[in-house]
Scaffold this motif. Structure first.
Motif, short mmCIF file in Angstrom:
data_model
loop_
_atom_site.label_atom_id
_atom_site.label_comp_id
_atom_site.label_asym_id
_atom_site.label_seq_id
_atom_site.Cartn_x
_atom_site.Cartn_y
_atom_site.Cartn_z
N GLN A 198 -0.60 -2.87 23.12
CA GLN A 198 -1.87 -2.54 22.49
C GLN A 198 -2.05 -1.04 22.36
N LYS A 199 -1.65 -0.31 23.39
CA LYS A 199 -1.83 1.14 23.37
C LYS A 199 -0.79 1.83 22.50
N PHE A 200 0.47 1.41 22.61
CA PHE A 200 1.55 2.14 21.96
C PHE A 200 1.94 1.59 20.59
N LEU A 201 1.42 0.43 20.21
CA LEU A 201 1.75 -0.13 18.90
C LEU A 201 0.50 -0.49 18.10
N GLY A 202 -0.66 -0.02 18.52
CA GLY A 202 -1.90 -0.33 17.83
C GLY A 202 -2.04 0.45 16.53
N SER A 203 -3.15 0.26 15.86
CA SER A 203 -3.38 0.88 14.56
C SER A 203 -3.47 2.40 14.64
N ASP A 204 -3.82 2.93 15.81
CA ASP A 204 -3.96 4.38 15.97
C ASP A 204 -2.84 4.98 16.81
N SER A 205 -1.68 4.33 16.79
CA SER A 205 -0.62 4.74 17.71
C SER A 205 0.60 5.34 17.02
N SER A 206 0.45 5.83 15.80
CA SER A 206 1.62 6.31 15.07
C SER A 206 2.33 7.45 15.78
N GLU A 207 1.58 8.33 16.45
CA GLU A 207 2.22 9.43 17.17
C GLU A 207 3.04 8.91 18.35
N TYR A 208 2.50 7.93 19.04
CA TYR A 208 3.25 7.32 20.14
C TYR A 208 4.56 6.71 19.62
N GLU A 209 4.47 6.01 18.52
CA GLU A 209 5.66 5.34 17.98
C GLU A 209 6.74 6.35 17.60
N LYS A 210 6.34 7.47 17.02
CA LYS A 210 7.31 8.51 16.64
C LYS A 210 8.00 9.08 17.87
N VAL A 211 7.21 9.31 18.92
CA VAL A 211 7.78 9.87 20.15
C VAL A 211 8.73 8.87 20.80
N ILE A 212 8.35 7.60 20.84
CA ILE A 212 9.21 6.57 21.43
C ILE A 212 10.52 6.48 20.65
N ASP A 213 10.44 6.47 19.32
CA ASP A 213 11.65 6.43 18.50
C ASP A 213 12.55 7.63 18.80
N PHE A 214 11.94 8.80 18.90
CA PHE A 214 12.71 10.01 19.15
C PHE A 214 13.50 9.93 20.45
#
Length: 269
Positions: free
Chosen positions: A187-203
């Motif tokens: 919910q925190k890392f893949l929610g609608s407002d989590s694009s920055e988290y997703e980029k960091v995780i991918d990196f």
């Protein structure tokens, strides 16, 4: 330098501020005496020269007293440069790349859990963990497929699309974040407002994989190799047309590695 609002959610602010002590002054929030209405906003291309700063930034700073710099990337260029001016600038870049950023514990734990699950899946079949920076529009173009079918494949593509089915047929152990992230973190890392988290995780996941495969050039391709080179993970494969590449495996290796052109190499000389 003033930190952006989301920075502290992802990175350890205290570590960042203390590491830059004596290099640049960092404040966690904008001083109250400054008004955003009075700030001059300058769009500055990445990696500018001292001459550019003297001609385009200093005059505005002297006049206004405060400026906000918005960096943009007219081209992706992380190649090593040998002039004295660039060597000094590269040393600052090296410090920023390897010595100042540390993930917040919760983000670090999520990355570690994803990486460990993918490595475990690969080890079971004596294969490699391959991270692919994939854009869906690239799937209908042919490229390199030189990996064991039992390799664990991590896709930066966040959500599944039917066009990915053919890839999963080739590599059954194909995963994306929403399938392998701990349930209580989604919910925190893949929610609608989590694009920055997703980029960091991918990196960070792509930085830790056994092999990193790039589908298309961009900023991701500029920075992931730098992180990988710093940790000795130099298996970086670029997507090229098989007809033009010929049969030599070396033709698929990133020139950042094969020619050692990435600026990260200058950080470890």
């Amino acid at each position: 330098m003033c930190l952006p609002g989301t920075f502290g959610d992802i990175y350890d602010i205290e570590k960042f501020v203390s590491s830059l002590d004596g290099v640049v002054k960092v404040v966690k929030s904008q001083p109250s005496e400054l008004s955003t209405k009075d700030l001059a906003v300058l769009r500055i291309p990445n990696r500018v020269t001292e001459e550019y700063i003297a001609n385009n930034i200093e005059p505005v700073f002297k006049t206004k007293g405060n400026v906000r710099l918005a960096t943009y990337f007219p081209s992706v260029n992380m190649k090593r440069t040998r002039t004295p001016e660039n060597e000094e600038r590269n040393s600052v870049g090296c410090f920023a790349m390897f010595g100042s950023l540390e993930l917040q514990p919760e983000v670090r734990e999520v990355v570690a859990s994803i990486v460990e699950r993918l490595k475990t899946s690969s080890r079971k079949s004596d294969s490699e963990f391959v991270a692919v920076d994939l854009w869906l529009e690239m799937l209908d173009q042919k490229g390199c497929q030189g990996f064991d079918k039992n390799s664990a494949v991590y896709l930066t593509q966040s959500r599944w699309d039917n066009s990915l089915d053919s890839l999963k047929d080739l590599f059954p152990k194909t995963y994306r974040k929403e399938l392998i992230m701990p349930m209580d973190k989604k919910q925190k890392f893949l929610g609608s407002d989590s694009s920055e988290y997703e980029k960091v995780i991918d990196f960070y996941v792509c930085s830790e994989s056994d092999v990193f495969v790039l589908a298309i050039s961009g900023l991701f391709y500029a920075y992931v190799p730098g992180k990988r080179i710093g940790s000795g993970k130099t298996k970086i494969v670029v997507r090229v047309d098989s007809a033009s590449a010929g049969s030599e495996p070396g033709n698929y290796i990133s020139r950042y590695v094969s020619k050692k052109t990435h600026m990260a190499y200058s950080c470890f000389c």
